[in-house]
Design an enzyme around this catalytic site. Structure first.
Site, PDB file in Angstrom:
ATOM      1  N   GLY A 129      55.025  47.133  36.839  1.00 28.60           N
ATOM      2  CA  GLY A 129      54.175  46.450  35.856  1.00 28.60           C
ATOM      3  C   GLY A 129      54.467  46.841  34.421  1.00 28.60           C
ATOM      4  N   ASP A 179      65.510  37.939  34.257  1.00 31.41           N
ATOM      5  CA  ASP A 179      65.381  39.243  34.916  1.00 31.41           C
ATOM      6  C   ASP A 179      66.337  39.372  36.101  1.00 31.41           C
ATOM      7  OD1 ASP A 179      63.387  39.302  33.094  1.00 31.41           O
ATOM      8  OD2 ASP A 179      61.741  39.303  34.534  1.00 31.41           O
TER       9      ASP A 179
HETATM   10  C1  GLA Z   1      59.227  37.793  32.384  1.00 32.17           C
HETATM   11  C2  GLA Z   1      59.964  36.703  33.149  1.00 32.17           C
HETATM   12  C3  GLA Z   1      61.260  36.294  32.435  1.00 32.17           C
HETATM   13  C4  GLA Z   1      61.030  36.000  30.963  1.00 32.17           C
HETATM   14  C5  GLA Z   1      60.199  37.119  30.323  1.00 32.17           C
HETATM   15  C6  GLA Z   1      59.796  36.766  28.905  1.00 32.17           C
HETATM   16  O1  GLA Z   1      59.964  38.983  32.413  1.00 32.17           O
HETATM   17  O2  GLA Z   1      60.249  37.110  34.455  1.00 32.17           O
HETATM   18  O3  GLA Z   1      61.835  35.184  33.090  1.00 32.17           O
HETATM   19  O4  GLA Z   1      60.456  34.741  30.772  1.00 32.17           O
HETATM   20  O5  GLA Z   1      59.008  37.398  31.045  1.00 32.17           O
HETATM   21  O6  GLA Z   1      60.916  36.667  28.094  1.00 32.17           O
END
Ligand code: GLA
Length: 361
Positions: A129, A179
Site C-alpha cells: 500500500g 506498474d
Molecule cells: C497506479 C496504477 C498505475 C498508474 C498510477 C498513477 O500505480 O496502477 O497504472 O495509473 O497509479 O500514475
C-alpha cells in the site's frame, strides 16, 4: 537504485525454506519480480501519455512447483496465511490477497492456455500500500512463474498485458500499464520512458552520481484509493468524449490540447475540465522533464516534480494531508532537488531527489 535494509538473499531463502516445510519440495522454481518508482508522469498511463518509471531492488519472491492434481495451494509468507482452490472455475476470494495470483491464472486460461495444479509460496520486501506496486509485482511474478512452469511461451509484453487485465477485471482497479510494465521490463541503473499509446519504450540512463532517490512513506492508505482512482479514469474519458464531438480524431487525452479543453469541456463540466487539464499538462511536462534529464539539468527536472505534485494535489485531487505535508516540509530544503507524491495517491510515498551528501547519517 534504493538501498534496502533487508537482506535480500535471505528473503528468497526464507521463501524456499517455507516451501520445503509446506510442500516437501526442495527445488522449486524461484522468481523475483521488482516493485517500481516513477520519477514523473503520474496518472498519464491510462490516458495514453508517457511515464518514467524504474524497477527497484525491493521485490516479490515466489517459489512454485507442479502438482499432480488440479489444485492451487498458495502460502503468503508475510501474512502467514494459506489458500487452497482449483484451477477450474476460478473466482475472486473473500481473502483478497490470493486474487492477484488467481486473476493472472484466469487471464492465462482466457488466452487459451492450460494451467495445471501448482504449489506457491511468496513473500517480499515491497511495503504494501505504499504506492510501490507490490500488487503488480505479485501479478508479474505469477505470470512469469506460470510461463516457466507450464512452458506457455508467452512473451514479456503479453505477460504485462494479462497482469494488468487481471488487476482490471479480477481485482477491480482500472489501472494503466505502467506498474506491470516497469516490473517486467526494468533494467539496473535506468529509468524507462514508456509511451503508453504505442508501447514503444527507451531505457534512459539515470546517472545517480551525487543524487539519491529517497522515498518517504506516509504509512497511510486511505480507503478512497481504488474507488477514486476509477472515478478519475471515468472523468478523463468523459472529457475525451466532449472533445470527440468536435474532433473525432481525438482518441485520448494524449491527443487533446488545453485549447480544446477550454473550448469544449470547461463550459460543460468544470470538474472534468480540471481533471483533464492536469493530465494534458502532465503529459507535456514529462516530455520536457525527459529533456532535462538528457541535458543533466536536475534542478529543472526537480522543479517539474514539484509542479506535478501541485497538479496532483490541487487539480487532480488525489493527494492527501499526509502527502502534502511531506512535500511542503522538504520544499525549501536546499538538499532536496524535487519531491512529489508517487503512484495512485490517497496515501503511500513521496518520491524525493536528494543531494547524496545530505542522505548520509
Ligand atoms: C497506479 C496504477 C498505475 C498508474 C498510477 C498513477 O500505480 O496502477 O497504472 O495509473 O497509479 O500514475
Amino acid at each position: 537504485m534504493i538501498k534496502t535494509t533487508e537482506n535480500v538473499p535471505s528473503l528468497s531463502h526464507r521463501v524456499k525454506e517455507r516451501f520445503k516445510t509446506s510442500f516437501f519440495v526442495s527445488d522449486p522454481l524461484i522468481v523475483r519480480s521488482p516493485g517500481r518508482v516513477n520519477l514523473i508522469g503520474e496518472h498519464t498511463d491510462y490516458n495514453n501519455g508517457f511515464v518514467l518509471p524504474a524497477a527497484i531492488n525491493k521485490a516479490i519472491y515466489m517459489a512454485v512447483s507442479h502438482r499432480s492434481d488440479d489444485e492451487i495451494h498458495l502460502v503468503s509468507l508475510d501474512l502467514d496465511r494459506q489458500y487452497t482452490g482449483s484451477v477450474n472455475g476460478i473466482e475472486p476470494t473473500t481473502l483478497h490477497w490470493p486474487d492477484y495470483i488467481l486473476g493472472v491464472v484466469q487471464q492465462i486460461q482466457k488466452l487459451g492456455h492450460s494451467v495445471g495444479g501448482f504449489n506457491c509460496v511468496f513473500g517480499g520486501d515491497i511495503p504494501l500500500g505504499a504506492g510501490m506496486s507490490s500488487s503488480a509485482a505479485l501479478e508479474c511474478a505469477t505470470a512469469f512463474a506460470m510461463n516457466q512452469l507450464f512452458g506457455l511461451g508467452l512473451d514479456p509484453m503479453t505477460m504485462v498485458k494479462l497482469s494488468q487485465k487481471a488487476e482490471n477485471v479480477f481485482v477491480g482497479v482500472q489501472c494503466g500499464i505502467m506498474d506491470q510494465f516497469a516490473s517486467m521490463f526494468g533494467r539496473k541503473n535506468h529509468v524507462i520512458r514508456l509511451d503508453c499509446q504505442s508501447l514503444d519504450y527507451a531505457y534512459v540512463p539515470f546517472d545517480t552520481a551525487g543524487i539519491r532517490i529517497v522515498l518517504l512513506d506516509t504509512n497511510v492508505k486511505h480507503s478512497l484509493a481504488s474507488s477514486e482512482y476509477n472515478t478519475r479514469r471515468r472523468q478523463c474519458e468523459a472529457g475525451v468524449r466532449l472533445i470527440q464531438a468536435h474532433h473525432p480524431g481525438v482518441k485520448s487525452l494524449r491527443d487533446a490540447s488545453l485549447e480544446m479543453l477550454a473550448a469544449y469541456v470547461a463550459p460543460v463540466d468544470k470538474l472534468v475540465n480540471q481533471r483533464c487539464e492536469y493530465v494534458v499538462e502532465e503529459i507535456s511536462r514529462l516530455l520536457a522533464a525527459t529533456k532535462d534529464l538528457e541535458n543533466g539539468d536536475m534542478h529543472a527536472f526537480g522543479q517539474k516534480m514539484f509542479a506535478t505534485h501541485e497538479g496532483l494535489s490541487r487539480k487532480y485531487e488525489v493527494s492527501c494531508e499526509e502527502l502534502d505535508f511531506l512535500v511542503e516540509k522538504v520544499k525549501d530544503d536546499p538538499a532536496v532537488i524535487g519531491a512529489r507524491m508517487m503512484g495512485g495517491g490517497f496515501g503511500g510515498c513521496t518520491i524525493n531527489l536528494v543531494k547524496e551528501d545530505a542522505t548520509k547519517p
